[in-house]
Design an enzyme around this catalytic site. Structure first.
Site, mmCIF file in Angstrom:
data_model
loop_
_atom_site.group_PDB
_atom_site.id
_atom_site.type_symbol
_atom_site.label_atom_id
_atom_site.label_comp_id
_atom_site.label_asym_id
_atom_site.label_seq_id
_atom_site.Cartn_x
_atom_site.Cartn_y
_atom_site.Cartn_z
ATOM 1 N N ASP A 270 0.849 -1.197 0.000
ATOM 2 C CA ASP A 270 0.000 0.000 0.000
ATOM 3 C C ASP A 270 0.885 1.249 0.000
ATOM 4 O OD1 ASP A 270 -2.957 1.040 0.716
ATOM 5 O OD2 ASP A 270 -1.472 2.258 1.780
ATOM 6 N N TYR B 252 3.277 9.774 -0.641
ATOM 7 C CA TYR B 252 4.340 9.203 0.207
ATOM 8 C C TYR B 252 5.725 9.418 -0.420
ATOM 9 C CZ TYR B 252 0.419 6.561 2.319
ATOM 10 O OH TYR B 252 -0.757 6.192 2.905
ATOM 11 N N LYS C 94 -2.617 5.883 -4.404
ATOM 12 C CA LYS C 94 -3.708 6.839 -4.125
ATOM 13 C C LYS C 94 -3.440 8.173 -4.804
ATOM 14 C CE LYS C 94 -3.617 4.720 0.456
ATOM 15 N NZ LYS C 94 -2.176 4.633 0.809
ATOM 16 N N HIS D 114 -7.478 9.611 -2.126
ATOM 17 C CA HIS D 114 -6.816 9.545 -0.816
ATOM 18 C C HIS D 114 -7.669 10.179 0.306
ATOM 19 C CE1 HIS D 114 -2.422 9.245 0.773
ATOM 20 N NE2 HIS D 114 -3.267 9.032 1.758
ATOM 21 N N LEU E 270 -2.089 -0.364 13.946
ATOM 22 C CA LEU E 270 -1.519 -0.445 15.299
ATOM 23 C C LEU E 270 -1.645 0.898 16.018
ATOM 24 C CD1 LEU E 270 1.780 -2.334 14.280
ATOM 25 C CD2 LEU E 270 -0.316 -3.359 15.227
ATOM 26 N N LYS F 177 2.986 -0.920 8.927
ATOM 27 C CA LYS F 177 4.259 -0.409 8.415
ATOM 28 C C LYS F 177 5.362 -0.650 9.445
ATOM 29 C CE LYS F 177 7.059 3.360 8.980
ATOM 30 N NZ LYS F 177 7.342 4.265 10.105
ATOM 31 N N SER F 178 6.541 -1.010 8.968
ATOM 32 C CA SER F 178 7.737 -1.029 9.803
ATOM 33 C C SER F 178 8.936 -0.995 8.876
ATOM 34 C CB SER F 178 7.777 -2.305 10.667
ATOM 35 O OG SER F 178 8.988 -2.343 11.385
ATOM 36 N N VAL F 179 10.034 -0.449 9.352
ATOM 37 C CA VAL F 179 11.278 -0.558 8.566
ATOM 38 C C VAL F 179 12.226 -1.564 9.217
ATOM 39 C CG1 VAL F 179 11.283 1.723 7.482
ATOM 40 C CG2 VAL F 179 12.219 1.456 9.791
ATOM 41 N N ARG G 128 10.499 -6.836 12.894
ATOM 42 C CA ARG G 128 9.078 -6.473 13.073
ATOM 43 C C ARG G 128 8.276 -6.779 11.808
ATOM 44 N NH1 ARG G 128 9.250 -0.624 16.144
ATOM 45 N NH2 ARG G 128 9.539 -1.431 18.259
ATOM 46 N N ASN H 108 5.112 -9.158 12.185
ATOM 47 C CA ASN H 108 3.743 -8.706 11.893
ATOM 48 C C ASN H 108 2.983 -9.662 10.972
ATOM 49 O OD1 ASN H 108 4.198 -6.504 13.513
ATOM 50 N ND2 ASN H 108 4.545 -5.054 11.847
HETATM 51 P P1 NAD Z 1 0.819 1.533 11.889
HETATM 52 O O1 NAD Z 1 -0.357 1.461 12.771
HETATM 53 O O2 NAD Z 1 1.058 0.453 10.887
HETATM 54 O O3 NAD Z 1 2.045 1.735 12.832
HETATM 55 C C1 NAD Z 1 3.369 1.755 12.384
HETATM 56 C C2 NAD Z 1 4.296 1.991 13.562
HETATM 57 O O4 NAD Z 1 4.038 1.013 14.565
HETATM 58 C C3 NAD Z 1 5.751 1.811 13.157
HETATM 59 O O5 NAD Z 1 6.286 3.022 12.692
HETATM 60 C C4 NAD Z 1 6.382 1.343 14.462
HETATM 61 O O6 NAD Z 1 6.660 2.475 15.252
HETATM 62 C C5 NAD Z 1 5.267 0.563 15.093
HETATM 63 N N1 NAD Z 1 5.378 -0.891 14.874
HETATM 64 C C6 NAD Z 1 5.161 -1.585 13.716
HETATM 65 N N2 NAD Z 1 5.299 -2.919 13.916
HETATM 66 C C7 NAD Z 1 5.603 -3.057 15.234
HETATM 67 C C8 NAD Z 1 5.871 -4.178 16.036
HETATM 68 N N3 NAD Z 1 5.839 -5.420 15.567
HETATM 69 N N4 NAD Z 1 6.153 -3.969 17.348
HETATM 70 C C9 NAD Z 1 6.188 -2.717 17.870
HETATM 71 N N5 NAD Z 1 5.946 -1.615 17.149
HETATM 72 C C10 NAD Z 1 5.650 -1.783 15.840
HETATM 73 O O7 NAD Z 1 0.751 2.988 11.176
HETATM 74 P P2 NAD Z 1 0.832 3.600 9.728
HETATM 75 O O8 NAD Z 1 2.127 3.400 9.060
HETATM 76 O O9 NAD Z 1 0.355 5.005 9.903
HETATM 77 O O10 NAD Z 1 -0.296 2.803 8.905
HETATM 78 C C11 NAD Z 1 -0.036 1.669 8.086
HETATM 79 C C12 NAD Z 1 -0.249 2.005 6.628
HETATM 80 O O11 NAD Z 1 -1.550 2.553 6.415
HETATM 81 C C13 NAD Z 1 0.671 3.125 6.107
HETATM 82 O O12 NAD Z 1 1.993 2.698 5.925
HETATM 83 C C14 NAD Z 1 -0.058 3.485 4.838
HETATM 84 O O13 NAD Z 1 0.183 2.518 3.836
HETATM 85 C C15 NAD Z 1 -1.501 3.444 5.301
HETATM 86 N N6 NAD Z 1 -1.995 4.787 5.710
HETATM 87 C C16 NAD Z 1 -2.998 5.356 4.962
HETATM 88 C C17 NAD Z 1 -3.499 6.590 5.305
HETATM 89 C C18 NAD Z 1 -4.601 7.188 4.481
HETATM 90 O O14 NAD Z 1 -4.956 8.350 4.687
HETATM 91 N N7 NAD Z 1 -5.179 6.455 3.573
HETATM 92 C C19 NAD Z 1 -2.980 7.297 6.406
HETATM 93 C C20 NAD Z 1 -1.970 6.702 7.170
HETATM 94 C C21 NAD Z 1 -1.512 5.442 6.823
#
Ligand code: NAD
Length: 278
Positions: free
Chosen positions: A46, A51, A76, A109, A193, A233-235, A239, A243
């Site tokens: 996604d 981005y 998007k 979006h 998350l 998301k994670s880098v 993790r 996930n």
């Molecule tokens: P998320 O809820 O996926 O949280 C990501 C954060 O959680 C990471 O940066 C890290 O700090 C933590 N994390 C991830 N895995 C973990 C683990 N196993 N243990 C502990 N901490 C962990 O938040 P996100 O990135 O905002 O959302 C996911 C995806 O949703 C985005 O990457 C994007 O693709 C999408 N998104 C869409 C919109 C939209 O407006 N459509 C907005 C925000 C995000």
């Protein structure tokens, strides 16, 4: 690892219920993160024009050796490109950056009700063109409230395949989910998350201890059992692998219910009725 379930969209297309999100991943880190995800078994990515990392997502998919048809790719429309001609140009740009001839899913979006004269209907009609041309296999929306969806229903032909909304244990979105359920619109949860913010919750921690899983795995499993499509998301490679490792256990219905009861209608992101896209 048990395989990831597909969800059948209202046009018959299958979408993997679980994927990888790349919001706020720096372009320089994106190809490596997506490569790690693809190696771990993710087959749904996604991204979004806003981005700034579509090219790097495309690079990782190309490098993976997987056929294009094996990876479900969503992008998007930029908030700055809602006018039909701008949207056409932006869509071309997205395809080019990702190095692909089609997207599996393309979304508006944000509805941006305070911009473009509030006319997300004309923007949706432009996405309908991409769908009819086959360059977007499915089209959908993001951050749409039921009243925005009702308006599309009344004025356009194609029902969105998905609505991607902020959703996590502190924002369960029961009203939007119910509306989408009644209208055959699949629901995707962004920030599943809560950007990490729900993981210290005592209820989630105690369920995780009992299940022998991490809090992140429990929250993601809760989404899967509720039928949500999610892409955390994670880098961090560990993790990213942690996930996706959620298909070998099941939460009892009482745990699903207890997590749902944590709802506080608390957003981490903007209110879709007010957000102007900047
Ligand atoms: P998320 O809820 O996926 O949280 C990501 C954060 O959680 C990471 O940066 C890290 O700090 C933590 N994390 C991830 N895995 C973990 C683990 N196993 N243990 C502990 N901490 C962990 O938040 P996100 O990135 O905002 O959302 C996911 C995806 O949703 C985005 O990457 C994007 O693709 C999408 N998104 C869409 C919109 C939209 O407006 N459509 C907005 C925000 C995000």
């Amino acid at each position: 690892m048990t395989s990831i379930p597909d969800i059948r969209l209202n046009n018959g297309q299958a979408i993997p219920q679980f994927g990888f999100g790349v919001f706020q991943i720096e372009p320089k880190d994106t190809a490596a993160a997506v490569s790690t995800a693809l190696e771990a078994g993710y087959r749904h990515i996604d991204t979004a024009e806003m981005y700034g990392n579509e090219a790097e997502v495309g690079e990782a998919i190309a490098r993976s050796g997987l056929d294009r048809g094996e990876v479900f790719v969503t992008s998007k429309l930029s908030n700055d490109a809602h006018e039909p001609d701008d949207a056409r140009q932006a869509f071309e740009g997205t395809l080019k950056a990702l190095g692909t001839e089609y997207l599996d899913l393309f979304l508006i979006h944000w509805p941006l009700p305070t911009r473009y004269g509030g006319d997300y209907v004309q923007t949706w009609r432009t996405l309908e063109e991409f769908y009819r041309e086959g360059r977007a296999r499915s089209i959908g929306v993001s951050n749409f409230q039921p009243h925005h969806l009702r308006r599309l229903h009344g004025e356009t032909e194609i029902i969105p395949a998905v609505n991607q909304i902020e959703m996590h244990p502190y924002l369960t979105q029961d009203e939007v989910r119910a509306f989408c359920g009644e209208h055959q619109i699949a629901v995707e949860g962004w920030s599943p998350l809560g950007k990490g913010g729900v993981l210290a919750d005592p209820t989630i921690q105690s369920i995780a201890t009992r299940a022998g899983k991490t809090p992140a795995q429990v929250v993601l499993r809760w989404h899967i059992q509720r039928g949500n499509i999610v892409f955390p998301k994670s880098v961090t490679p560990d993790r990213i692998r942690e996930n996706i490792d959620i298909f070998d256990f099941e939460l009892p219905a009482t745990d699903v219910e207890d997590i749902t009861l944590l709802n506080k209608n608390e957003r981490t992101g903007p209110d879709p009725d007010k957000f102007a896209g900047q």
